[in-house]
Design a protein around this motif. Structure first.
Motif, mmCIF file in Angstrom:
data_model
loop_
_atom_site.group_PDB
_atom_site.id
_atom_site.type_symbol
_atom_site.label_atom_id
_atom_site.label_comp_id
_atom_site.label_asym_id
_atom_site.label_seq_id
_atom_site.Cartn_x
_atom_site.Cartn_y
_atom_site.Cartn_z
ATOM 1 N N THR A 192 11.225 15.100 -25.643
ATOM 2 C CA THR A 192 10.776 15.600 -24.342
ATOM 3 C C THR A 192 9.252 15.610 -24.226
ATOM 4 O O THR A 192 8.721 15.539 -23.130
ATOM 5 C CB THR A 192 11.306 17.022 -24.077
ATOM 6 N N ASP A 193 8.538 15.680 -25.358
ATOM 7 C CA ASP A 193 7.074 15.668 -25.334
ATOM 8 C C ASP A 193 6.508 14.276 -25.100
ATOM 9 O O ASP A 193 5.349 14.139 -24.697
ATOM 10 C CB ASP A 193 6.508 16.219 -26.645
ATOM 11 N N ILE A 194 7.297 13.247 -25.383
ATOM 12 C CA ILE A 194 6.775 11.879 -25.269
ATOM 13 C C ILE A 194 7.566 11.033 -24.267
ATOM 14 O O ILE A 194 7.411 9.812 -24.233
ATOM 15 C CB ILE A 194 6.735 11.183 -26.650
ATOM 16 N N THR A 195 8.373 11.668 -23.454
ATOM 17 C CA THR A 195 9.196 10.934 -22.484
ATOM 18 C C THR A 195 8.336 10.112 -21.529
ATOM 19 O O THR A 195 8.591 8.918 -21.328
ATOM 20 C CB THR A 195 10.075 11.907 -21.671
ATOM 21 N N ASN A 196 7.329 10.733 -20.931
ATOM 22 C CA ASN A 196 6.511 10.029 -19.940
ATOM 23 C C ASN A 196 5.700 8.877 -20.536
ATOM 24 O O ASN A 196 5.676 7.790 -19.957
ATOM 25 C CB ASN A 196 5.614 11.016 -19.194
ATOM 26 N N PRO A 197 5.016 9.051 -21.675
ATOM 27 C CA PRO A 197 4.309 7.890 -22.224
ATOM 28 C C PRO A 197 5.247 6.761 -22.664
ATOM 29 O O PRO A 197 4.867 5.595 -22.641
ATOM 30 C CB PRO A 197 3.511 8.452 -23.401
ATOM 31 N N LEU A 198 6.481 7.116 -23.033
ATOM 32 C CA LEU A 198 7.427 6.068 -23.413
ATOM 33 C C LEU A 198 7.932 5.290 -22.202
ATOM 34 O O LEU A 198 8.488 4.210 -22.350
ATOM 35 C CB LEU A 198 8.607 6.661 -24.187
ATOM 36 N N GLN A 199 7.729 5.825 -21.011
ATOM 37 C CA GLN A 199 8.099 5.123 -19.783
ATOM 38 C C GLN A 199 6.897 4.410 -19.170
ATOM 39 O O GLN A 199 7.007 3.805 -18.118
ATOM 40 C CB GLN A 199 8.686 6.106 -18.770
ATOM 41 N N SER A 200 5.756 4.479 -19.845
ATOM 42 C CA SER A 200 4.538 3.836 -19.340
ATOM 43 C C SER A 200 4.300 2.512 -20.066
ATOM 44 O O SER A 200 5.064 2.132 -20.955
ATOM 45 C CB SER A 200 3.337 4.769 -19.549
ATOM 46 N N LYS A 201 3.215 1.861 -19.704
ATOM 47 C CA LYS A 201 2.879 0.596 -20.354
ATOM 48 C C LYS A 201 2.396 0.796 -21.796
ATOM 49 O O LYS A 201 2.266 -0.158 -22.544
ATOM 50 C CB LYS A 201 1.820 -0.153 -19.543
ATOM 51 N N TYR A 202 2.162 2.043 -22.194
ATOM 52 C CA TYR A 202 1.709 2.345 -23.543
ATOM 53 C C TYR A 202 2.862 2.686 -24.493
ATOM 54 O O TYR A 202 2.646 3.200 -25.586
ATOM 55 C CB TYR A 202 0.710 3.511 -23.511
ATOM 56 N N CYS A 203 4.070 2.383 -24.097
ATOM 57 C CA CYS A 203 5.256 2.706 -24.884
ATOM 58 C C CYS A 203 5.165 2.127 -26.296
ATOM 59 O O CYS A 203 5.372 2.828 -27.279
ATOM 60 C CB CYS A 203 6.504 2.196 -24.176
ATOM 61 N N ARG A 204 4.875 0.851 -26.406
ATOM 62 C CA ARG A 204 4.796 0.197 -27.724
ATOM 63 C C ARG A 204 3.728 0.849 -28.601
ATOM 64 O O ARG A 204 3.922 1.023 -29.795
ATOM 65 C CB ARG A 204 4.488 -1.291 -27.561
ATOM 66 N N GLU B 284 18.470 4.533 -22.248
ATOM 67 C CA GLU B 284 19.043 3.596 -23.222
ATOM 68 C C GLU B 284 18.046 2.533 -23.656
ATOM 69 O O GLU B 284 18.028 2.126 -24.814
ATOM 70 C CB GLU B 284 20.287 2.931 -22.630
ATOM 71 N N LYS B 285 17.192 2.092 -22.735
ATOM 72 C CA LYS B 285 16.197 1.068 -23.058
ATOM 73 C C LYS B 285 15.200 1.608 -24.091
ATOM 74 O O LYS B 285 14.875 0.922 -25.061
ATOM 75 C CB LYS B 285 15.461 0.654 -21.779
ATOM 76 N N ILE B 286 14.759 2.845 -23.896
ATOM 77 C CA ILE B 286 13.829 3.457 -24.847
ATOM 78 C C ILE B 286 14.517 3.701 -26.183
ATOM 79 O O ILE B 286 13.943 3.466 -27.251
ATOM 80 C CB ILE B 286 13.246 4.764 -24.268
ATOM 81 N N GLU B 287 15.765 4.136 -26.141
ATOM 82 C CA GLU B 287 16.508 4.367 -27.379
ATOM 83 C C GLU B 287 16.652 3.064 -28.172
ATOM 84 O O GLU B 287 16.532 3.052 -29.400
ATOM 85 C CB GLU B 287 17.883 4.968 -27.080
ATOM 86 N N GLU B 288 16.870 1.976 -27.469
ATOM 87 C CA GLU B 288 16.988 0.669 -28.123
ATOM 88 C C GLU B 288 15.665 0.275 -28.779
ATOM 89 O O GLU B 288 15.639 -0.226 -29.903
ATOM 90 C CB GLU B 288 17.402 -0.377 -27.085
ATOM 91 N N MET B 289 14.548 0.531 -28.089
ATOM 92 C CA MET B 289 13.229 0.213 -28.648
ATOM 93 C C MET B 289 12.941 1.061 -29.892
ATOM 94 O O MET B 289 12.385 0.564 -30.869
ATOM 95 C CB MET B 289 12.142 0.423 -27.594
ATOM 96 N N ILE B 290 13.334 2.327 -29.849
ATOM 97 C CA ILE B 290 13.141 3.214 -30.992
ATOM 98 C C ILE B 290 13.965 2.723 -32.181
ATOM 99 O O ILE B 290 13.485 2.683 -33.316
ATOM 100 C CB ILE B 290 13.521 4.673 -30.615
ATOM 101 N N THR B 291 15.193 2.307 -31.918
ATOM 102 C CA THR B 291 16.078 1.797 -32.962
ATOM 103 C C THR B 291 15.526 0.504 -33.554
ATOM 104 O O THR B 291 15.561 0.306 -34.773
ATOM 105 C CB THR B 291 17.497 1.575 -32.400
ATOM 106 N N GLU B 292 15.023 -0.391 -32.693
ATOM 107 C CA GLU B 292 14.444 -1.655 -33.164
ATOM 108 C C GLU B 292 13.268 -1.413 -34.095
ATOM 109 O O GLU B 292 13.072 -2.144 -35.067
ATOM 110 C CB GLU B 292 13.972 -2.496 -31.970
ATOM 111 N N LYS B 293 12.475 -0.392 -33.797
ATOM 112 C CA LYS B 293 11.316 -0.066 -34.632
ATOM 113 C C LYS B 293 11.734 0.539 -35.964
ATOM 114 O O LYS B 293 10.947 0.604 -36.897
ATOM 115 C CB LYS B 293 10.409 0.941 -33.911
ATOM 116 N N GLY B 294 12.964 1.033 -36.032
ATOM 117 C CA GLY B 294 13.438 1.670 -37.254
ATOM 118 C C GLY B 294 13.007 3.124 -37.379
ATOM 119 O O GLY B 294 12.995 3.684 -38.476
ATOM 120 N N ILE B 295 12.659 3.732 -36.256
ATOM 121 C CA ILE B 295 12.249 5.134 -36.254
ATOM 122 C C ILE B 295 13.501 6.000 -36.315
ATOM 123 O O ILE B 295 14.444 5.801 -35.551
ATOM 124 C CB ILE B 295 11.428 5.459 -34.988
#
Length: 166
Positions: free
Chosen positions: A65-77, A97-108
Motif C-alpha cells: 500500500t505504501d508503493i502502490t502509486n509509484p508502481l502505477q507510474s512510469k517509475y515502476c521499474r 495483476e500486471k504489477i504482481e506479474e512484474m514483481i514475480t518476474e523480478k523474483g521479489i
C-alpha cells in the motif's frame, strides 16, 4: 471543469520546468497520484526510494500500500529494481495483476497477510491485559496481585485502575 484542467496543467508545468523544490516539502510524493509522480524529476524519485529503503532497512519489507502509486507510474521499474537489488520483500495483498506479474518476474518475494482466525479465548494473550478481559477477570475472581503482573499493549503498568476495586 475547464478551470480544473487549467490548474492541473499549471501544476504539471511547474513541476516539469524544475520549479519544484522538495527541501521543505512535507508531503510524501509516493502518496501522489501516478500522473503527478510521472511529472517529477528522477532525482526526486531516487531520493524517495532511498528514504523508503532506509526506513524499512531493519525488516527489509515494504508494504504494498505504501508503493502502490509509484508502481502505477512510469517509475515502476526503477522502484522494483531498487527493491530487488537490496533484497527487500513486499508485503500485503497485491490487487493489480500486471504489477504482481512484474514483481514475480523480478523474483521479489511477496508476503501475503494471513488473517488470524478467532479461536479459543486466551486471557492475557501475549502477556498483556486488555479491556475485553475485564468480564473474564470479574467472573473468575482473579485477585489484584495477579492482575497487577500484566501491562497493557503499550507496556503501561497497572493500566486499568478500576480493576482493583472488584
Amino acid at each position: 471543469m475547464d478551470v480544473e484542467r487549467k490548474i492541473k496543467k499549471i501544476e504539471s508545468e511547474t513541476i516539469i520546468n524544475g520549479n519544484f523544490d522538495d527541501s521543505d516539502f512535507s508531503v510524501d510524493i509516493f502518496d501522489s497520484i501516478p500522473e503527478k509522480i510521472n511529472c517529477l524529476d528522477v532525482k526526486h524519485i531516487d531520493y524517495r526510494i532511498h528514504e523508503m529503503l532506509s526506513y524499512h532497512s531493519y525488516g527489509r519489507t515494504n508494504e504494498y500500500t505504501d508503493i502502490t502509486n509509484p508502481l502505477q507510474s512510469k517509475y515502476c521499474r526503477q522502484v522494483l529494481d531498487a527493491i530487488d537489488d537490496y533484497g527487500y520483500k513486499i508485503s500485503g495483498l497485491i490487487v493489480d495483476e500486471k504489477i504482481e506479474e512484474m514483481i514475480t518476474e523480478k523474483g521479489i518475494e511477496t508476503l501475503k497477510h494471513v488473517k488470524e482466525e478467532e479461536g479459543e479465548f486466551i486471557p492475557s494473550k501475549h502477556g498483556c491485559i486488555h479491556e475485553e478481559e475485564i468480564g473474564y477477570i470479574r467472573d473468575n475472581q482473579i485477585g489484584f496481585l495477579e492482575v497487577s503482573r500484566y501491562s497493557d499493549g503499550w507496556y503501561s503498568c497497572l493500566p486499568f485502575g478500576y480493576l482493583f476495586s472488584f
